[in-house]
Design a protein around this motif. Structure first.
Motif, PDB file in Angstrom:
ATOM      1  N   PRO A 151      44.915  -5.466  26.506  1.00 46.78           N
ATOM      2  CA  PRO A 151      45.985  -6.464  26.466  1.00 46.78           C
ATOM      3  C   PRO A 151      47.224  -6.022  27.232  1.00 46.78           C
TER       4      PRO A 151
ATOM      5  N   HIS B  61      51.338  -7.049  26.835  1.00 44.70           N
ATOM      6  CA  HIS B  61      52.258  -7.820  26.004  1.00 44.70           C
ATOM      7  C   HIS B  61      53.693  -7.476  26.351  1.00 44.70           C
TER       8      HIS B  61
ATOM      9  N   SER C  77      46.476 -10.647  20.101  1.00 43.57           N
ATOM     10  CA  SER C  77      45.568 -10.741  21.240  1.00 43.57           C
ATOM     11  C   SER C  77      44.191 -10.251  20.814  1.00 43.57           C
TER      12      SER C  77
END
Length: 199
Positions: free
Chosen positions: A66, A68, A61
């Motif tokens: 982010p 995830h 990313s």
């Protein structure tokens, strides 16, 4: 002749080394699917910085914040390469940042179940839906063992004891407690009468 004046400015420019000391919200353990939201820990201004995250499972990313989700069991290293607006760059890798697995099913047997104090009792894990990466036994008297798959324990007190097994698959666990599973019998005094009459 020409005159010169020299000005010296001390500590005019102060350089701050670019470094990452860790990640907020890591390390973690849990059951799949498991979502993380890592953030770098650093003492510098990250305005206009660029991010290159590697989550260790083949995905990446470029987001500064982010999110995830891990869907497969494993022990993952999370890596971030950070580049500031002036071109300085650094890379930080966090080993064992994410340890996740699917949920096992804890189960176990014990033998013997009705004994005297200080008699060894063998506890055997029959847990399923593994792999079972490690076990944690709680014997109800304060004793703990991490033996896998068989543990042996001796009780020094009498009475009934509840036994708990926690089975782990990486970071995911299942717990089973069996109430009053073991009975430690009280000692029985033995004595005999002897006639010793003196007339």
């Amino acid at each position: 002749n020409s005159c010169q004046t020299v000005f010296r400015i001390v500590d005019c420019i102060k350089l701050h080394p670019l470094s990452i000391s860790g990640f907020d919200n890591l390390p973690v353990t849990g059951c799949t699917p498991y979502t993380i939201h890592p953030k770098p820990i650093t003492g510098i201004d990250l305005t206009n910085a660029t991010y290159n995250w590697d989550f260790g499972d083949g995905t990446s990313s470029n987001s500064p914040n982010p999110s995830h989700t891990y869907t497969l069991d494993g022990d993952y290293t999370v890596t971030l390469t950070l580049t500031t607006s002036n071109g300085c760059s650094t890379t930080f890798s966090y080993k064992h940042a994410v340890i996740v697995g699917h949920k096992p099913t804890a189960s176990f047997t014990a033998n013997p179940l009705d004994v005297c104090a200080k008699t060894p009792i063998t506890f055997t894990s029959t847990s399923t839906n593994g792999p079972i990466t490690h076990l944690e036994w709680h014997f109800g008297d304060g004793g703990i063992s991490y033996s896998n798959p068989v543990a042996t324990h001796k009780y020094t007190d009498t009475g009934y004891f509840s036994v708990t097994l926690i089975a782990f698959n990486n970071g995911c666990s299942d717990t089973l407690e069996i109430i009053d599973m073991v009975h430690i019998k009280a000692p029985v005094a033995k004595y005999a009468f002897a006639n010793n009459c003196i007339n």
